[in-house]
Write a protein that holds these residues in place. Sequence first.
Motif, PDB file in Angstrom:
ATOM      1  N   ASN A 105      26.390  11.319 -66.510  1.00  0.00           N
ATOM      2  CA  ASN A 105      27.318  12.352 -66.168  1.00  0.00           C
ATOM      3  C   ASN A 105      27.784  12.137 -64.816  1.00  0.00           C
ATOM      4  O   ASN A 105      27.089  11.685 -64.038  1.00  0.00           O
ATOM      5  CB  ASN A 105      27.008  13.705 -66.502  1.00  0.00           C
ATOM      6  CG  ASN A 105      28.236  14.688 -66.908  1.00  0.00           C
ATOM      7  OD1 ASN A 105      29.290  14.153 -66.945  1.00  0.00           O
ATOM      8  ND2 ASN A 105      27.749  15.730 -67.363  1.00  0.00           N
TER       9      ASN A 105
ATOM     10  N   TYR B 492      27.166  18.569 -72.814  1.00  0.00           N
ATOM     11  CA  TYR B 492      27.132  18.450 -71.354  1.00  0.00           C
ATOM     12  C   TYR B 492      28.348  17.754 -70.363  1.00  0.00           C
ATOM     13  O   TYR B 492      28.257  17.582 -69.283  1.00  0.00           O
ATOM     14  CB  TYR B 492      25.684  18.079 -70.954  1.00  0.00           C
ATOM     15  CG  TYR B 492      25.803  16.298 -71.219  1.00  0.00           C
ATOM     16  CD1 TYR B 492      25.463  16.136 -72.381  1.00  0.00           C
ATOM     17  CD2 TYR B 492      25.826  15.477 -70.131  1.00  0.00           C
ATOM     18  CE1 TYR B 492      25.330  14.576 -72.676  1.00  0.00           C
ATOM     19  CE2 TYR B 492      25.589  14.101 -70.507  1.00  0.00           C
ATOM     20  CZ  TYR B 492      25.365  13.747 -71.621  1.00  0.00           C
ATOM     21  OH  TYR B 492      25.316  12.407 -72.069  1.00  0.00           O
ATOM     22  N   LYS B 493      29.308  17.242 -71.232  1.00  0.00           N
ATOM     23  CA  LYS B 493      30.568  16.737 -70.491  1.00  0.00           C
ATOM     24  C   LYS B 493      31.683  17.695 -70.754  1.00  0.00           C
ATOM     25  O   LYS B 493      31.868  18.197 -71.673  1.00  0.00           O
ATOM     26  CB  LYS B 493      30.982  15.452 -71.506  1.00  0.00           C
ATOM     27  CG  LYS B 493      29.631  14.456 -71.411  1.00  0.00           C
ATOM     28  CD  LYS B 493      30.050  13.153 -71.077  1.00  0.00           C
ATOM     29  CE  LYS B 493      28.864  12.136 -70.787  1.00  0.00           C
ATOM     30  NZ  LYS B 493      29.213  10.867 -70.432  1.00  0.00           N
TER      31      LYS B 493
END
Lengths: 589, 589
Positions: A105, B492-493
Amino acid sequence: MSKRILAGTLRENNIEQTVLLKGWVQKRRDLGGLIFIDLRDKSGIVQVVFNPDQSKEALEVAESVRSEYVVEISGVVVKRNEATINTLMDTGKIELMATDLKILNKSKTPPFAIQDKTDVSEDLRLKYRYIDLRRSSLQETFKLRHQTTQAVRNYLNDNGFLEMETPILTKSTPEGARDYLVPSRVHSGEFYALPQSPQLFKQLIMMSGFEKYYQIARCFRDEDLRADRQPEFTQIDIETSFMTSDEIMEMTEQMMQKIMKEIKNVDLALPLKRMPYDEAMERFGSDKPDTRFGMELIHVSDILAESTFKVFQGAISTGGKVCLLNVKEQAANYSRKDLDKLTDYVKVYGAKGLAWLKVEGDDLKGPITKFLSETEKAELVSRADANDGDLLLFGSDKASVVYDSLGALRLKLGKELKLIDESKFNFLWVTDWPLLEYDENLERYFAAHHPFTSPVEEDIDKLATDPGSVRANAYDLVLNGYELGGGSIRIYKKEQQDQMFNVLGFTKEEANEQFGFLLEALEYGAPPHGGVALGLDRIIMLLAGRTNLRDTILFPKTASASDLLTDAPNEVSEAQLDELAIQLTEKKD
Amino acid sequence: MSKRILAGTLRENNIEQTVLLKGWVQKRRDLGGLIFIDLRDKSGIVQVVFNPDQSKEALEVAESVRSEYVVEISGVVVKRNEATINTLMDTGKIELMATDLKILNKSKTPPFAIQDKTDVSEDLRLKYRYIDLRRSSLQETFKLRHQTTQAVRNYLNDNGFLEMETPILTKSTPEGARDYLVPSRVHSGEFYALPQSPQLFKQLIMMSGFEKYYQIARCFRDEDLRADRQPEFTQIDIETSFMTSDEIMEMTEQMMQKIMKEIKNVDLALPLKRMPYDEAMERFGSDKPDTRFGMELIHVSDILAESTFKVFQGAISTGGKVCLLNVKEQAANYSRKDLDKLTDYVKVYGAKGLAWLKVEGDDLKGPITKFLSETEKAELVSRADANDGDLLLFGSDKASVVYDSLGALRLKLGKELKLIDESKFNFLWVTDWPLLEYDENLERYFAAHHPFTSPVEEDIDKLATDPGSVRANAYDLVLNGYELGGGSIRIYKKEQQDQMFNVLGFTKEEANEQFGFLLEALEYGAPPHGGVALGLDRIIMLLAGRTNLRDTILFPKTASASDLLTDAPNEVSEAQLDELAIQLTEKKD
């Protein structure tokens, strides 16, 4: 693919191993065709090297990473050459030669760097709490909080306590601090209250026959906040049946001893010192004395009873007193301007001024010397054990003002003059508290602790005749000048609880409306019981060597009870209010 | 005076010892000039004998004691003579010859007796909860709750998890169940919400770099209550970074294995079985199947596709289905009246009726046989593995109604016919859940779990084209037909979370207003993360072999969310409302 290993655990014995790491990019440096990344995970930091000979692909990916990117790195652990060994890092003798790098990420540039020393405003830190918490000092604080909580549990579990959960949606009982209220949807016009403490429930647990209860309990008080207050806080809440106050104090001490050993590796000598409330006030001007240093209050009313100084004389003749602090060897360091500042300081605590004297040789100098006879001066010097160069600071007023102002001044000077040994953990029990406090404005007594505290056996008769002089069977635990918490033996007989409410000015109807369930429970075989409650947040603050309570709470609120991260509280929809049958109105005074 | 000893711990090795007991009078019997008292404390019960030869004074005091008096008794442990040994009591081989008796507190006659079997109304038991809790079965339940909680903690502590506390005063985010609201005094017109779960905070903890978090967390939902719901409940809340769903399920299984061993001495074989959601629905008509017995749904749409029975034909031709349950060997036991009752039962689940057939010899009998061809009958018998005496019950409707009604009917019959082995603990993971559910009335998708659940990798592309078919990377843990809880890998993005809110019909502004802090946090190095949450109350209920969730909560609320003991919620003062700048209004619909 090998299993993930924690970056901070890599050592020389891992050399030549191929490992997989996952974590955050602490920083990236480019140097002579190589890229160095400090990779951080919850265990610590390791240096990773990207080398074109090892993997061109990985090096290329490494060129695009920035601070706080989340990455997965494979590589081989190698020994650093002597010149590049970093003795400040636990992993400083090795580094990882990366063979593969994957970005899990990305991250925008963080609003502040993840480093221990920071001068970023607290508001910004709270808004980006999830970034602030990545700093190792906060990571350590919450590890310590975890360990302390488990040490408490282990001690209590081993001693036959059951951990039990009491409700958060409870009944509002306005006696005490201000309640947070929760409107009921099902019962329109009615409200739950969030508990200020599980006090009544833990007493009911005793009446339920469980005998030994504890809870790491969330508590709520809607008070105007100070630096060391939060709208919700956590306490170690304990209650027992059939134990005396001595036994409860012993048990609490042993628990603290275990915590101090496990968390700080400090051997706490037991039994802890005990000091009656009156003595604490007289010697330290505080009900939670910091006993890590001296400079105690010196009582000189008897010496100055006939003083021609009107301030002293007035205080003494109206039932007040005169005390002094002897600030050793500091006369030369406090100018008149400095002393004016100290005067302003004590005025916050209700003092009208701050008389002072400096010891020069055998003599006393200062504006008030002209009011003092030679005998008075000599007796003051003798009583204060004053020597050349000492500074004497006087408080004269009613006792409570003298204690509050000199007590606060003592602490301030203790810190300024570095009289405090910060490595010490001075625990102290303060005992023999007054049961009641008289409010002169409202012309009624209030419970000094809470209305369920029992009087000491010998004073019970005075409850009817002289309530103000009755001592409580209560005890507070103090550490380094902070109140960690306290407890008491509770009232367990219906008649005594009735009498207590009566002294507090409740009619029978009022007592029944608010506390009828307790009064009734006392009639069905309530055992003698008592307990203690200790503030967990404050214990963590002191153990972690911190000064800001917010640093010990994961997602704390500001002094105006806001959560800057999520923006709570916030407005809600009309539909939500309609369901609750409430509407907004203008705030009234 | 000797130290207090626990009554229930006395055994033959204590004979001739002088001991001090404290506790409650379970009952008193007078017999031949002697008085017998069963003394109860948290450890159990022992018989105490008052004998004029031993102490006339004690005997006299004993005459005045009643049930639930709290007493202190000294005496000598003696062997019972053979005739009076009570093998049902742990202490039944000995008794205490009392030398001294002191009444610590009296008791009125309790509203019901302290005994395990009780037919007292639950409302009365809740009003006098502190008396109800003295019953040994409830004492045992809360010991079990304590032990289970500690087993959970020990497992998680040993595996590197940190216990952390998230706030109770949080932001209201109306997506999900209904929030309990708390008006803010400082910020007039604004509200906190009590958390429905720590979901967003535990995700923020992952973004804070802690990697392994847990909490025994209190959660709140202002929903209309059913028998197995409470306005506040407790969940074992876990979140991890960098772990796959398989790893999280394995970890959760090991935790359950430890609990089962420590609490029930049951060896749980791992890995636990897994079943995709679709299979669970098709075989058991339930997303939380009780696999302790068979009687699975038998799909017969293909056999009946051409049926002349309009009900079957209509269901199949409009995309629905026909399934049956084969109730083995019960044809003779269900009269037409009984079957009418079963029909009423399934109607609650949306079924329009309940067709049935009885197997007699090789033939099928029943009102619908006239619509069935011989081939259809033969194929039904074959598919259902039907034998003489079996009862076949049909569901035909759209799939969801067939599953709901036959799934519920299967459970009802399983219990009635005692097909369930109550000693079994059948754990099961249900996986591959749908990510979204379409609400036809509101014409929008809702998150089946919550909006932070990630889709499975392979289905991500379908999020734009066919959201309804996207599976979630989610898993539920089922025990004996109860959902213990579940979890998922989270989004989570940032871009994926944006897309998810978009699919759910949020404008960018709406998403930002409610969840802006999360969306922003996803941009600062959010790690891949996921977790699980298990309902502690329900786990305790199943481990304790109870059927009422209220028996697992110390101070539970009724179905109308009232606390009958303290009488919460209740009315509060005008002054309290004024401070909060709210006023009561008429309830609107």
